[in-house]
Scaffold this motif. Structure first.
Motif, PDB file in Angstrom:
ATOM      1  N   ASP A  77       0.828  -1.208   0.000  1.00 28.67           N
ATOM      2  CA  ASP A  77       0.000   0.000   0.000  1.00 28.67           C
ATOM      3  C   ASP A  77       0.861   1.256   0.000  1.00 28.67           C
ATOM      4  N   HIS A  78       2.082   1.168   0.534  1.00 29.97           N
ATOM      5  CA  HIS A  78       2.948   2.350   0.542  1.00 29.97           C
ATOM      6  C   HIS A  78       3.243   2.816  -0.880  1.00 29.97           C
ATOM      7  N   ASP A  79       3.450   1.865  -1.795  1.00 28.70           N
ATOM      8  CA  ASP A  79       3.720   2.223  -3.187  1.00 28.70           C
ATOM      9  C   ASP A  79       2.521   2.923  -3.814  1.00 28.70           C
ATOM     10  N   PHE A  80       1.325   2.380  -3.577  1.00 25.20           N
ATOM     11  CA  PHE A  80       0.112   2.996  -4.127  1.00 25.20           C
ATOM     12  C   PHE A  80      -0.180   4.328  -3.439  1.00 25.20           C
ATOM     13  N   HIS A  81       0.051   4.396  -2.134  1.00 28.20           N
ATOM     14  CA  HIS A  81      -0.136   5.662  -1.417  1.00 28.20           C
ATOM     15  C   HIS A  81       0.764   6.752  -1.997  1.00 28.20           C
ATOM     16  N   ARG A  82       2.030   6.380  -2.243  1.00 30.97           N
ATOM     17  CA  ARG A  82       2.975   7.360  -2.787  1.00 30.97           C
ATOM     18  C   ARG A  82       2.521   7.837  -4.166  1.00 30.97           C
ATOM     19  N   TYR A  83       1.998   6.920  -4.960  1.00 37.68           N
ATOM     20  CA  TYR A  83       1.468   7.292  -6.277  1.00 37.68           C
ATOM     21  C   TYR A  83       0.317   8.293  -6.132  1.00 37.68           C
ATOM     22  N   LEU A  84      -0.619   8.013  -5.236  1.00 41.33           N
ATOM     23  CA  LEU A  84      -1.766   8.910  -5.051  1.00 41.33           C
ATOM     24  C   LEU A  84      -1.308  10.308  -4.623  1.00 41.33           C
ATOM     25  N   ARG A  88      -0.898  12.056  -8.196  1.00 47.05           N
ATOM     26  CA  ARG A  88      -2.269  12.540  -8.346  1.00 47.05           C
ATOM     27  C   ARG A  88      -2.633  13.595  -7.317  1.00 47.05           C
ATOM     28  N   HIS A  89      -1.677  13.921  -6.442  1.00 51.63           N
ATOM     29  CA  HIS A  89      -1.839  15.001  -5.457  1.00 51.63           C
ATOM     30  C   HIS A  89      -3.119  14.841  -4.642  1.00 51.63           C
ATOM     31  N   VAL A  90      -3.398  13.603  -4.240  1.00 48.14           N
ATOM     32  CA  VAL A  90      -4.555  13.323  -3.401  1.00 48.14           C
ATOM     33  C   VAL A  90      -4.191  13.599  -1.948  1.00 48.14           C
ATOM     34  N   GLU A  91      -5.056  14.336  -1.262  1.00 46.03           N
ATOM     35  CA  GLU A  91      -4.797  14.678   0.128  1.00 46.03           C
ATOM     36  C   GLU A  91      -4.898  13.443   1.012  1.00 46.03           C
ATOM     37  N   ARG A  92      -4.031  13.393   1.991  1.00 48.83           N
ATOM     38  CA  ARG A  92      -4.011  12.271   2.941  1.00 48.83           C
ATOM     39  C   ARG A  92      -3.985  12.794   4.362  1.00 48.83           C
ATOM     40  N   THR A  93      -4.767  12.182   5.240  1.00 46.55           N
ATOM     41  CA  THR A  93      -4.695  12.543   6.646  1.00 46.55           C
ATOM     42  C   THR A  93      -3.370  12.040   7.200  1.00 46.55           C
ATOM     43  N   LYS A 148      34.293   7.644   3.570  1.00 49.09           N
ATOM     44  CA  LYS A 148      34.037   6.812   2.394  1.00 49.09           C
ATOM     45  C   LYS A 148      32.657   6.163   2.405  1.00 49.09           C
ATOM     46  N   GLU A 149      32.225   5.647   3.547  1.00 44.26           N
ATOM     47  CA  GLU A 149      30.966   4.902   3.620  1.00 44.26           C
ATOM     48  C   GLU A 149      30.036   5.498   4.671  1.00 44.26           C
ATOM     49  N   PHE A 150      28.741   5.462   4.366  1.00 38.78           N
ATOM     50  CA  PHE A 150      27.745   5.977   5.315  1.00 38.78           C
ATOM     51  C   PHE A 150      26.485   5.133   5.158  1.00 38.78           C
ATOM     52  N   LEU A 151      25.830   4.817   6.267  1.00 36.80           N
ATOM     53  CA  LEU A 151      24.596   4.038   6.258  1.00 36.80           C
ATOM     54  C   LEU A 151      23.451   4.850   6.842  1.00 36.80           C
ATOM     55  N   TRP A 152      22.368   4.982   6.070  1.00 34.90           N
ATOM     56  CA  TRP A 152      21.129   5.567   6.598  1.00 34.90           C
ATOM     57  C   TRP A 152      20.216   4.424   6.995  1.00 34.90           C
ATOM     58  N   ASN A 153      20.044   4.226   8.274  1.00 32.07           N
ATOM     59  CA  ASN A 153      19.225   3.148   8.807  1.00 32.07           C
ATOM     60  C   ASN A 153      17.872   3.770   9.182  1.00 32.07           C
ATOM     61  N   ALA A 154      17.004   3.909   8.204  1.00 24.49           N
ATOM     62  CA  ALA A 154      15.776   4.687   8.374  1.00 24.49           C
ATOM     63  C   ALA A 154      14.543   3.808   8.342  1.00 24.49           C
ATOM     64  N   LYS A 155      13.548   4.201   9.104  1.00 22.54           N
ATOM     65  CA  LYS A 155      12.277   3.499   9.074  1.00 22.54           C
ATOM     66  C   LYS A 155      11.508   3.860   7.804  1.00 22.54           C
ATOM     67  N   PRO A 156      10.511   3.032   7.437  1.00 22.91           N
ATOM     68  CA  PRO A 156       9.707   3.321   6.243  1.00 22.91           C
ATOM     69  C   PRO A 156       9.106   4.716   6.300  1.00 22.91           C
ATOM     70  N   ARG A 157       8.932   5.310   5.109  1.00 25.47           N
ATOM     71  CA  ARG A 157       8.333   6.630   4.913  1.00 25.47           C
ATOM     72  C   ARG A 157       9.265   7.774   5.306  1.00 25.47           C
ATOM     73  N   PHE A 158      10.531   7.445   5.576  1.00 27.67           N
ATOM     74  CA  PHE A 158      11.480   8.523   5.828  1.00 27.67           C
ATOM     75  C   PHE A 158      11.684   9.361   4.577  1.00 27.67           C
ATOM     76  N   GLY A 159      11.667   8.723   3.411  1.00 31.46           N
ATOM     77  CA  GLY A 159      11.910   9.446   2.170  1.00 31.46           C
ATOM     78  C   GLY A 159      13.363   9.366   1.749  1.00 31.46           C
ATOM     79  N   LYS A 160      13.918   8.137   1.752  1.00 35.12           N
ATOM     80  CA  LYS A 160      15.342   7.957   1.452  1.00 35.12           C
ATOM     81  C   LYS A 160      15.689   8.395   0.036  1.00 35.12           C
ATOM     82  N   THR A 161      14.766   8.125  -0.905  1.00 36.38           N
ATOM     83  CA  THR A 161      15.069   8.396  -2.310  1.00 36.38           C
ATOM     84  C   THR A 161      15.297   9.880  -2.554  1.00 36.38           C
TER      85      THR A 161
END
Length: 353
Positions: A77-84, A88-93, A148-161
């Motif tokens: 659902d996260h993938d579809f939520h991100r698409y919306l 499609r700029h659908v508002e989300r609570t 040289k190396e760095f790790l972002w250990n982030a929870k879902p919906r952080f917005g890593k991309t």
């Protein structure tokens, strides 16, 4: 024989996306709850939720969480939520799965999404959240000081991309390679590239990955703008007489490839490997980004492939924090780990591994 017990066969539950409303809640008029289940039936999942909130629900539709373009890849659902939200700029609570859209239009959008039959919106500016900006600032400072190396250990919906793209832009990197164990993640990288990056910064998205090219060949010419093969990228540079990264018309390369693609190439250590991706082995990258680095990276084949990628810096991205350890695609190299609690907590801690 008569005492043989009856054994119920295992019932397989396939991942599903579902949408329901709560007609008795006035504040939810015009809003639709869009959820996901992979371990329960849709009915059981909704019953569990409705029991918690103690209101009747009206299931409007449910569909398999699988792309319908012949790839048979699944999504959440996260993938579809991100698409919306992004396309499609659908508002989300905030913090919920409630979207300001009626069920029928939501189902139409799901059909487009599942068939990957949509144009990627572009031309959107962005502002990083505090924890995203902090991640960029710390990583930029670390790399600038020789790290040289760095790790972002982030929870879902952080917005890593998007956060990683911002780091690329701020550090002025010209050649970047993104590698992932899950090619379906290309959607996130392409969507954010076209929506936030490609239209305002001098970069092109370059890939020879057949799955990615086949997938996005179905989009319109406008949606595919800025996406090209390595050969097309070289032709672009030649046609504009660009011979150096210092040229004012130079466009940097955001290259994307799957880990499987690298491991089956003879140029990355595969025994009796395929003659492909030689160009990646011949370049020096300013940054290697390893997405979903917690998945399938701790193997000798992976290590061998990564050892053949010439790069100045490496950024590991993990969407599933690993307790007490870190993914080790390449052994014996020091790095820093940034543990990010996520959007709600807006907290981060930095530690040396």
């Amino acid at each position: 024989m008569g005492n043989t017990p009856n054994i119920n066969p295992f019932k397989r539950i396939r991942p599903m996306i579902y949408a329901y409303q709560t007609p008795s809640v006035p504040d939810h008029n015009g809003w639709t709850k869009i959820g996901y289940t992979a371990t329960q039936s849709v009915a059981d999942r909704i019953n569990q939720q409705s029991h918690t909130i103690n209101v009747p629900t009206d299931l409007r539709w449910s569909e398999p969480a699988m792309y319908l373009d012949g790839s048979f890849e699944t999504f959440t659902d996260h993938d579809f939520h991100r698409y919306l939200m992004n396309q499609r700029h659908v508002e989300r609570t905030p913090g919920t799965e409630w979207f300001h859209i009626d069920p029928d239009p939501a189902h139409n959008e799901f059909t487009k999404f599942a068939h990957r039959n949509y144009d990627i919106a572009s031309g959107t500016t962005y502002t990083l959240r505090d924890e995203q900006a902090a991640a960029v600032e710390m990583t930029q400072r670390y790399f600038a000081n020789g790290g040289k190396e760095f790790l972002w250990n982030a929870k879902p919906r952080f917005g890593k991309t998007l956060t990683a793209y911002d780091l690329v832009h701020r550090m002025g990197f010209k050649n970047v390679l993104i590698v992932t164990n899950r090619p379906s993640i290309s959607d996130s990288w392409l969507n954010d590239f076209q929506q936030f990056i490609g239209w305002q910064y001098p970069y092109l998205f370059v890939t020879d990955n057949k799955g990615v090219l086949d997938q996005h060949a179905k989009l319109s010419a406008h949606a595919n703008e800025g996406i090209m093969t390595r050969k097309e990228y070289q032709e672009f540079l030649n046609s504009h007489s660009i011979t150096s990264v210092s040229d004012p018309d130079y466009k940097g390369m955001i290259a994307f490839e799957s880990l499987q693609g690298l491991k089956t190439s003879k140029y990355f250590g595969a025994y009796d490997g395929v003659d492909k991706l030689r160009w990646i082995s011949e370049l020096e990258f300013d940054l290697l980004i390893v997405d979903e680095s917690q998945e399938g990276v701790d193997t000798s084949l992976t290590e061998k492939a990564f050892d053949r990628i010439n790069r100045k810096h490496t950024l590991y991205l993990s969407g599933t924090p690993i307790q007490g350890t870190r993914p080790r695609p390449v052994r014996g190299r020091p790095d820093l780990q940034l543990d990010i609690r996520g959007r709600a907590g807006s907290e981060a801690s930095l530690r040396r591994r």
